[in-house]
Motif scaffolding. Structure first.
Motif, PDB file in Angstrom:
ATOM      1  N   HIS A  84      76.144  12.128  36.402  1.00  0.00           N
ATOM      2  CA  HIS A  84      77.560  12.498  36.414  1.00  0.00           C
ATOM      3  C   HIS A  84      78.047  12.634  34.972  1.00  0.00           C
ATOM      4  O   HIS A  84      77.304  12.335  34.026  1.00  0.00           O
ATOM      5  CB  HIS A  84      78.391  11.485  37.205  1.00  0.00           C
ATOM      6  CG  HIS A  84      78.407  10.111  36.616  1.00  0.00           C
ATOM      7  ND1 HIS A  84      79.194   9.765  35.550  1.00  0.00           N
ATOM      8  CD2 HIS A  84      77.690   8.992  36.930  1.00  0.00           C
ATOM      9  CE1 HIS A  84      78.993   8.493  35.250  1.00  0.00           C
ATOM     10  NE2 HIS A  84      78.082   7.999  36.065  1.00  0.00           N
ATOM     11  N   ASP A  85      79.300  13.060  34.832  1.00  0.00           N
ATOM     12  CA  ASP A  85      79.782  13.501  33.518  1.00  0.00           C
ATOM     13  C   ASP A  85      80.185  12.389  32.575  1.00  0.00           C
ATOM     14  O   ASP A  85      80.550  12.669  31.434  1.00  0.00           O
ATOM     15  CB  ASP A  85      80.955  14.470  33.696  1.00  0.00           C
ATOM     16  CG  ASP A  85      80.469  15.882  33.956  1.00  0.00           C
ATOM     17  OD1 ASP A  85      79.309  16.165  33.626  1.00  0.00           O
ATOM     18  OD2 ASP A  85      81.244  16.690  34.480  1.00  0.00           O
ATOM     19  N   GLN A  86      80.172  11.157  33.021  1.00  0.00           N
ATOM     20  CA  GLN A  86      80.526  10.077  32.087  1.00  0.00           C
ATOM     21  C   GLN A  86      79.340   9.180  31.741  1.00  0.00           C
ATOM     22  O   GLN A  86      79.505   8.182  31.053  1.00  0.00           O
ATOM     23  CB  GLN A  86      81.653   9.202  32.660  1.00  0.00           C
ATOM     24  CG  GLN A  86      83.053   9.677  32.300  1.00  0.00           C
ATOM     25  CD  GLN A  86      83.451  10.907  33.071  1.00  0.00           C
ATOM     26  OE1 GLN A  86      83.255  10.974  34.280  1.00  0.00           O
ATOM     27  NE2 GLN A  86      83.979  11.895  32.372  1.00  0.00           N
ATOM     28  N   SER A  87      78.165   9.493  32.233  1.00  0.00           N
ATOM     29  CA  SER A  87      77.067   8.540  32.032  1.00  0.00           C
ATOM     30  C   SER A  87      76.401   8.719  30.672  1.00  0.00           C
ATOM     31  O   SER A  87      76.392   9.806  30.086  1.00  0.00           O
ATOM     32  CB  SER A  87      76.058   8.625  33.174  1.00  0.00           C
ATOM     33  OG  SER A  87      75.287   9.766  33.059  1.00  0.00           O
ATOM     34  N   ILE A  88      75.898   7.615  30.177  1.00  0.00           N
ATOM     35  CA  ILE A  88      75.184   7.576  28.896  1.00  0.00           C
ATOM     36  C   ILE A  88      73.861   6.848  29.151  1.00  0.00           C
ATOM     37  O   ILE A  88      73.855   5.682  29.551  1.00  0.00           O
ATOM     38  CB  ILE A  88      75.995   6.843  27.809  1.00  0.00           C
ATOM     39  CG1 ILE A  88      77.407   7.441  27.689  1.00  0.00           C
ATOM     40  CG2 ILE A  88      75.286   6.911  26.477  1.00  0.00           C
ATOM     41  CD1 ILE A  88      78.262   6.790  26.611  1.00  0.00           C
TER      42      ILE A  88
END
Lengths: 166, 166
Positions: free
Chosen positions: B101-105
């Motif tokens: 997803h777009d917030q994962s690091i």
């Protein structure tokens, strides 16, 4: 190998109707951040044999900050570093210069997306806008001196000030 | 975008006949340098949702140092990070994981030339061994989550400890 540092100009005042794009100066924050990048390069003991700069004010001010930090004794304006400039013009300059040898370290101060595109061309032979370099950020490459550099260079640094300045 | 950090293990003892390659530990210098890289990542306020590590000792010790610095709450061995591992196995893992997803690091701790080759594949679709990353060095990419990541990722950091740790 020749080492080539591609350095993007620092943060400049926004585009507006009162000033020509090429005359936009660095902001105070842009000047400070650029000076910190210059200090870090100095601390790592990097010395450029020459800095070539885009003639635009924001680039030339960036190059002046690098020179004032003691990073080079030789600074010249270089017209192919104007936005949209052709890398072949730089390659022609380099191949016929006194800096085309295995111990030289050259810095170019210029603009995006050109610097990223030039780097991609040197590394992979074509450009796809996949290298992100923020203002006062750095891309650095090793260039072979005994073969065509296009698609034969190696990337050893790509950083924004956030990752480079503690 | 998912942010992907590819981190090379620190300096390990040289290959020798007394120890299996996969059991070689970090040297004292390797441990210290890796800890400084971890401290810098922490200072930049980076927190990994997960670190996946090659199971080799030198990689796992590197990952442990990152975890001990507070850079993640989740550390797992990941066999495709063995030397010579296939990026498609990692992509299959990611696409089917809670981290797509777009917030994962995400951080991967592994080996050269694999990490550089994986990064090149993600950026340009194939690998040419043009990315140099020294021990305890970092390559970091933005990965799109709504399209095939191969040849669509952007590079925002490539650094050796020399440029990253003041």
């Amino acid at each position: 190998m020749t080492q080539l540092y591609l350095i993007r100009h620092g943060i400049a005042v926004e585009r507006n109707n009162l000033i020509k794009d090429e005359d936009r100066p660095l902001t105070d924050i842009g000047t400070q951040k650029t000076a910190k990048v210059a200090e870090r390069l100095k601390a790592i003991k990097i010395k450029f044999d020459i800095i070539l700069s885009s003639p635009l004010i924001r680039a030339r001010q960036t190059a002046n900050i690098l020179q004032n930090a003691g990073l080079t004794d030789e600074l010249q304006d270089f017209n192919p570093l104007f936005p949209g400039g052709n890398i072949q013009l730089w390659l022609d300059w380099w191949l016929n210069s006194q800096y085309h040898h295995d111990q030289s370290i050259i810095a170019l101060v210029g603009h995006q997306p050109d610097l990223g595109n030039w780097a991609e061309t040197l590394i992979w032979g074509s450009s796809n806008s996949r290298l992100m370099v923020k203002k006062a950020g750095i891309i650095a490459l090793d260039l072979p001196t005994s073969t065509n550099p296009i698609s034969n260079c190696e990337l050893f640094l790509l950083t924004s000030p956030k990752f480079f300045v503690p």
